[in-house]
Motif scaffolding. Sequence first.
Motif, PDB file in Angstrom:
ATOM      1  N   UNK A 179       8.703   7.854  45.736  1.00 44.78           N
ATOM      2  CA  UNK A 179       9.093   8.474  47.005  1.00 44.78           C
ATOM      3  C   UNK A 179       9.992   9.672  46.738  1.00 44.78           C
ATOM      4  N   UNK A 180       9.843  10.677  47.559  1.00 49.91           N
ATOM      5  CA  UNK A 180      10.727  11.840  47.451  1.00 49.91           C
ATOM      6  C   UNK A 180       9.982  13.143  47.663  1.00 49.91           C
ATOM      7  N   UNK A 181      10.578  14.025  48.475  1.00 47.05           N
ATOM      8  CA  UNK A 181       9.976  15.337  48.734  1.00 47.05           C
ATOM      9  C   UNK A 181      10.025  16.246  47.513  1.00 47.05           C
ATOM     10  N   UNK A 182      10.939  15.917  46.597  1.00 50.86           N
ATOM     11  CA  UNK A 182      11.133  16.802  45.439  1.00 50.86           C
ATOM     12  C   UNK A 182      10.093  16.576  44.340  1.00 50.86           C
ATOM     13  N   UNK A 183       9.270  15.519  44.491  1.00 51.66           N
ATOM     14  CA  UNK A 183       8.385  15.145  43.378  1.00 51.66           C
ATOM     15  C   UNK A 183       7.056  15.881  43.414  1.00 51.66           C
ATOM     16  N   UNK A 184       6.641  16.354  42.243  1.00 49.61           N
ATOM     17  CA  UNK A 184       5.301  16.931  42.105  1.00 49.61           C
ATOM     18  C   UNK A 184       4.613  16.258  40.924  1.00 49.61           C
ATOM     19  N   UNK A 185       3.304  16.412  40.851  1.00 48.94           N
ATOM     20  CA  UNK A 185       2.523  15.780  39.768  1.00 48.94           C
ATOM     21  C   UNK A 185       2.845  16.452  38.440  1.00 48.94           C
ATOM     22  N   UNK A 186       2.685  15.717  37.326  1.00 49.83           N
ATOM     23  CA  UNK A 186       2.945  16.301  36.005  1.00 49.83           C
ATOM     24  C   UNK A 186       2.106  17.542  35.727  1.00 49.83           C
ATOM     25  N   UNK A 194      12.254  21.371  42.549  1.00 46.92           N
ATOM     26  CA  UNK A 194      11.374  20.199  42.431  1.00 46.92           C
ATOM     27  C   UNK A 194      11.451  19.584  41.041  1.00 46.92           C
ATOM     28  N   UNK A 195      10.980  18.335  40.927  1.00 48.49           N
ATOM     29  CA  UNK A 195      10.858  17.697  39.599  1.00 48.49           C
ATOM     30  C   UNK A 195       9.489  17.012  39.518  1.00 48.49           C
ATOM     31  N   UNK A 196       9.030  16.860  38.306  1.00 52.86           N
ATOM     32  CA  UNK A 196       7.775  16.128  38.129  1.00 52.86           C
ATOM     33  C   UNK A 196       8.063  14.632  38.224  1.00 52.86           C
ATOM     34  N   UNK A 197       7.134  13.902  38.801  1.00 47.56           N
ATOM     35  CA  UNK A 197       7.337  12.461  38.896  1.00 47.56           C
ATOM     36  C   UNK A 197       7.114  11.836  37.527  1.00 47.56           C
ATOM     37  N   UNK A 198       8.121  11.163  37.020  1.00 42.71           N
ATOM     38  CA  UNK A 198       7.952  10.465  35.732  1.00 42.71           C
ATOM     39  C   UNK A 198       7.878   8.963  35.948  1.00 42.71           C
ATOM     40  N   UNK A 292      11.971  -2.527  45.190  1.00 45.11           N
ATOM     41  CA  UNK A 292      12.265  -1.122  45.490  1.00 45.11           C
ATOM     42  C   UNK A 292      13.450  -0.693  44.631  1.00 45.11           C
ATOM     43  N   UNK A 293      13.095   0.010  43.545  1.00 48.65           N
ATOM     44  CA  UNK A 293      14.104   0.431  42.568  1.00 48.65           C
ATOM     45  C   UNK A 293      14.687   1.784  42.952  1.00 48.65           C
ATOM     46  N   UNK A 294      15.952   2.020  42.600  1.00 54.11           N
ATOM     47  CA  UNK A 294      16.492   3.373  42.778  1.00 54.11           C
ATOM     48  C   UNK A 294      15.678   4.365  41.934  1.00 54.11           C
ATOM     49  N   UNK A 295      15.565   5.601  42.390  1.00 51.79           N
ATOM     50  CA  UNK A 295      14.640   6.560  41.792  1.00 51.79           C
ATOM     51  C   UNK A 295      15.032   7.128  40.452  1.00 51.79           C
ATOM     52  N   UNK A 296      16.320   7.097  40.170  1.00 50.00           N
ATOM     53  CA  UNK A 296      16.784   7.589  38.896  1.00 50.00           C
ATOM     54  C   UNK A 296      15.942   6.981  37.767  1.00 50.00           C
TER      55      UNK A 296
END
Length: 398
Positions: A179-186, A194-198, A292-296
């Motif tokens: 989840x998160x608006x900042x995430x994009x695909x690798x 933005x950051x890539x979803x890892x 539901x884990x924290x996203x860090x």
Amino acid sequence: MIPFETAFTIVLENTHDFGTVSLKLEDSPGRILAEDIFADRDFPPFDRATRDGIAINAAGLEQGNTSFAIQGIVAAGSTPVPLENETSCVEIMTGAMVPENADTVVMYEHLEIKDKKAVLQKPVQPGQNIHKIGSDQGKGDKVLGKGTKIHAAEIGVLASVGKTGVLVRELPKTAIIATGNELVAPSETPKPHQVRTSNSYTLSAALKKEGIASVLLHFPDDWEHIQEQLGQALQHYDVLLLSGGVSKGKYDFLPEVLEKLGVTKLFHKVQQRPGKPFWFGKHHEANTTVFAFPGNPGSTFASYHVYFLPWLSKSLGITIQPPKVYLEEAFSNEIALTRFIRAFAYLKEGQLYANIIHGNGSGDLTSLTQANGFLVIGPEKEHTIGDLVPFIPTQNIV
Ligand code: AMP
Ligand code: MG
């Protein structure tokens, strides 16, 4: 907020039976047997020669025979002909069925073969070099029990008894939801904000190791979108592994949406670092468990190993006991939270020791690659060098 031990107990009290499935033998390694396996014939199934040489009847030895006329030859897989008498022999190969009337095998190395005769060169023990029928297991004996993990050795036993279809414990249908608006695909080039979803890929790789194929989803931080998509996911999967959106932020909608969708909150927030905002619950009607884990990334990674893997193992009927390691360095935990400290454990003279990996906090994904697990350090606990501390492995320890 609850202590780590309480959270862990609640997670293990809420395991889930995913049923059973029949798999082809070759697809079953790594799975847990859901049926007892019985020998369909004796192990070994006949008196089996364990050496290349000759088969004789030991009664001939008592009569002083040392020379035996070669009557024929029997190879592994060939139908044996009976031994004619006590002065004759049959050449026999390893794996061949010992002929009727024969009870002893002498290997070529202890013979001289001349003029169609085999002459003994060494003393012979009656009955030697024969793996007796049924001496390992008898027909009908239980050779593998329900709950056994299928490794290569078990595959050998299953193949031997002709189990081409094996009943195993089913694995959970699992969705990983970032989840998160900042995430994009690798594959994308992130904009500066933005950051890539890892997490999605870390979790799916970790699940793959358990034989679980997962579906990857991504929800933006949008209440309506989350509500609709999460509602569907709850109906389709046994387990949801969510990351992000469970903290105190203005756009951390998950805890409220989950409850609105009928997921019972079993806890939210644990006295631990990393992973304090961890939310855990269950949708009883859909029988779906929600982690539901924290996203860090460090929090997600630790929480998966600390909570999800023991939950999965217990759900499949296996108990895993984390090892303990000797600290190579003092560590004092000054805060009132249980800490999961990145460390590298290794074997030295049969004992496990661990070095602490000094990363840059729970956001530091790269230092995770130097660790092979987490030390579990209690709240406000002071440890000196040589203390024995629980260790949660994230890799095989070598
Ligand atoms: P959150 O738990 O949503 O507040 O996110 C905490 C931090 O983790 C933020 O810096 C996020 O950008 C980051 N994060 C959340 N989800 C992911 C993900 N799937 N992959 C990588 N980083 C993430
Ligand atoms: Mg977020």
